[in-house]
Design an enzyme around this catalytic site. Structure first.
Site, mmCIF file in Angstrom:
data_model
loop_
_atom_site.group_PDB
_atom_site.id
_atom_site.type_symbol
_atom_site.label_atom_id
_atom_site.label_comp_id
_atom_site.label_asym_id
_atom_site.label_seq_id
_atom_site.Cartn_x
_atom_site.Cartn_y
_atom_site.Cartn_z
ATOM 1 C CG HIS A 115 -72.434 -23.729 29.840
ATOM 2 N ND1 HIS A 115 -71.291 -24.528 29.989
ATOM 3 C CD2 HIS A 115 -72.037 -22.404 29.881
ATOM 4 C CE1 HIS A 115 -70.451 -23.804 29.652
ATOM 5 N NE2 HIS A 115 -70.841 -22.359 30.026
ATOM 6 C CB CYS A 126 -93.434 -16.810 21.183
ATOM 7 S SG CYS A 126 -93.444 -18.494 22.091
ATOM 8 C CB SER A 185 -61.380 -29.091 30.594
ATOM 9 O OG SER A 185 -62.223 -28.607 29.683
ATOM 10 C CG ASN A 209 -59.620 -32.528 36.574
ATOM 11 O OD1 ASN A 209 -59.596 -33.755 35.800
ATOM 12 N ND2 ASN A 209 -60.330 -31.488 36.031
HETATM 13 P P1 OAD Z 1 -64.792 -31.045 29.821
HETATM 14 O O1 OAD Z 1 -64.928 -32.389 29.239
HETATM 15 O O2 OAD Z 1 -63.736 -30.117 29.115
HETATM 16 O O3 OAD Z 1 -63.440 -31.424 31.028
HETATM 17 C C1 OAD Z 1 -64.118 -32.353 32.003
HETATM 18 C C2 OAD Z 1 -62.855 -32.517 33.044
HETATM 19 O O4 OAD Z 1 -63.213 -33.388 34.189
HETATM 20 C C3 OAD Z 1 -61.576 -32.846 32.507
HETATM 21 O O5 OAD Z 1 -60.499 -31.923 33.370
HETATM 22 C C4 OAD Z 1 -61.249 -34.296 33.237
HETATM 23 O O6 OAD Z 1 -59.884 -34.469 33.693
HETATM 24 C C5 OAD Z 1 -61.997 -34.198 34.600
HETATM 25 N N1 OAD Z 1 -62.674 -35.302 34.816
HETATM 26 C C6 OAD Z 1 -63.026 -36.420 34.171
HETATM 27 N N2 OAD Z 1 -63.603 -37.348 35.155
HETATM 28 C C7 OAD Z 1 -63.557 -36.978 36.046
HETATM 29 C C8 OAD Z 1 -63.797 -37.614 37.481
HETATM 30 N N3 OAD Z 1 -64.315 -38.719 37.801
HETATM 31 N N4 OAD Z 1 -63.586 -36.811 38.772
HETATM 32 C C9 OAD Z 1 -63.132 -35.424 38.443
HETATM 33 N N5 OAD Z 1 -62.773 -35.054 37.316
HETATM 34 C C10 OAD Z 1 -62.870 -35.597 36.184
HETATM 35 O O7 OAD Z 1 -65.879 -30.683 30.570
HETATM 36 P P2 OAD Z 1 -66.034 -29.066 31.170
HETATM 37 O O8 OAD Z 1 -65.023 -28.509 31.674
HETATM 38 O O9 OAD Z 1 -67.501 -29.083 31.670
HETATM 39 O O10 OAD Z 1 -69.977 -26.220 26.912
HETATM 40 O O11 OAD Z 1 -66.421 -28.470 29.526
HETATM 41 C C11 OAD Z 1 -66.978 -27.103 29.653
HETATM 42 C C12 OAD Z 1 -67.805 -26.508 28.687
HETATM 43 O O12 OAD Z 1 -67.403 -27.275 27.406
HETATM 44 C C13 OAD Z 1 -69.170 -27.524 28.750
HETATM 45 O O13 OAD Z 1 -70.124 -26.907 29.410
HETATM 46 C C14 OAD Z 1 -69.845 -27.671 27.266
HETATM 47 C C15 OAD Z 1 -68.240 -27.811 26.609
HETATM 48 O O14 OAD Z 1 -68.365 -27.589 25.323
HETATM 49 C C16 OAD Z 1 -70.940 -25.987 26.059
HETATM 50 O O15 OAD Z 1 -71.522 -26.921 25.270
HETATM 51 C C17 OAD Z 1 -71.305 -24.458 25.776
#
Ligand code: OAD
Length: 236
Positions: A115, A126, A185, A209
């Site tokens: 991302h 440009c 997630s 997770n």
């Molecule tokens: P999310 O915010 O959707 O998910 C975060 C995950 O981390 C959840 O499943 C939580 O349960 C878990 N979590 C939280 N704290 C944790 C910890 N200390 N140890 C382990 N797990 C933990 O974030 P992403 O899955 O990264 O994209 O989201 C995917 C994409 O959606 C991002 O890259 C972004 C977002 O919109 C764009 O902006 C295009």
């Protein structure tokens, strides 16, 4: 935990997909938890090409604020453990959805940033790209030398992933015999699809997770807990 340690030791090719959860313990907000960014802000207003076309100043103010949060963050023991795992493994590919750069700061060498990076700026005219770590940015929206408007070097909703990086990530997932899904997630595609690509190519899939994700019932082992604690235990 014991079995996963053995799988890590014996794997000939490891691929890892991380999400915002790995940086949560560094103080970087996630997107979908109870305090997640998408609970307080609408993605449609801030993270789409249409939003930027409508109001580049608003979008940039939000990214400038996130850059200031991330600039204060340091890698946590989970990031360091992954860098250590890479140094020890025969073949290791770290694929991340995070734009914060904390894996690189922790010493991970080969990072496929699906991302993009919050520290990169790209010109709408440009198309040139540059790194800019200034906080706050002196001008919002920032301008390119060519006169064009610069946008954050991240992937927004509705945009394609960088083709070569996605291709490399897909190959790494397909050729892995152990795939780790950490702190995501797993609902944003195509990134989340990497776990199924790995699984259908015969890899063991392990999830780390604090809570079950959308993919938890398709994986081989679920380790529940914060990645900043579990990863150092796994990669001692
Ligand atoms: P999310 O915010 O959707 O998910 C975060 C995950 O981390 C959840 O499943 C939580 O349960 C878990 N979590 C939280 N704290 C944790 C910890 N200390 N140890 C382990 N797990 C933990 O974030 P992403 O899955 O990264 O994209 O989201 C995917 C994409 O959606 C991002 O890259 C972004 C977002 O919109 C764009 O902006 C295009």
């Amino acid at each position: 935990m014991h079995a996963v340690r053995e799988w890590l030791r014996d794997a000939s090719s490891i691929a890892v997909l991380t999400g915002a959860g790995v940086s949560a313990e560094s103080g970087v907000p996630t997107f979908r938890g109870s305090n997640g960014l998408w609970k307080q802000y609408r993605a449609e207003d801030l993270a789409t090409p249409g939003a930027f076309a409508r109001d580049p100043k608003l979008v940039w103010e939000w990214y400038d604020w996130r850059r200031s949060l991330i600039a204060q963050a340091k890698p946590n023991p989970g990031h360091y453990a992954l860098a250590k795992a890479e140094a020890r493994a025969r073949k290791f590919t770290l694929i991340t959805q995070n734009v914060d750069g904390l894996h690189e700061l922790a010493g991970s060498r080969k990072v496929l940033r699906l991302h993009g990076s919050i520290w990169m700026l790209r010109c709408l005219d440009c198309q040139s790209e540059r790194e800019d770590r200034r906080i706050p940015l002196p001008e919002i929206p920032p301008r390119c030398e060519c006169g064009g408007t610069l946008r954050p070097g991240v992937v927004w909703f509705g945009e394609a992933l960088p083709a070569k990086i996605w291709q490399d990530a897909e190959i790494a997932a397909r050729h892995s015999d152990l795939f780790l899904l950490i702190g995501t997630s797993a609902i944003v595609y195509p990134a989340a699809g990497l776990a199924s690509i790995a699984k259908s190519s015969g890899a063991r899939v392990v999830e780390i997770n604090i809570a079950e994700s959308g993919l938890s019932d398709t994986i081989d082992e679920f380790l529940q807990g914060p990645s900043g604690e579990l990863l150092p235990q796994l990669i001692a």
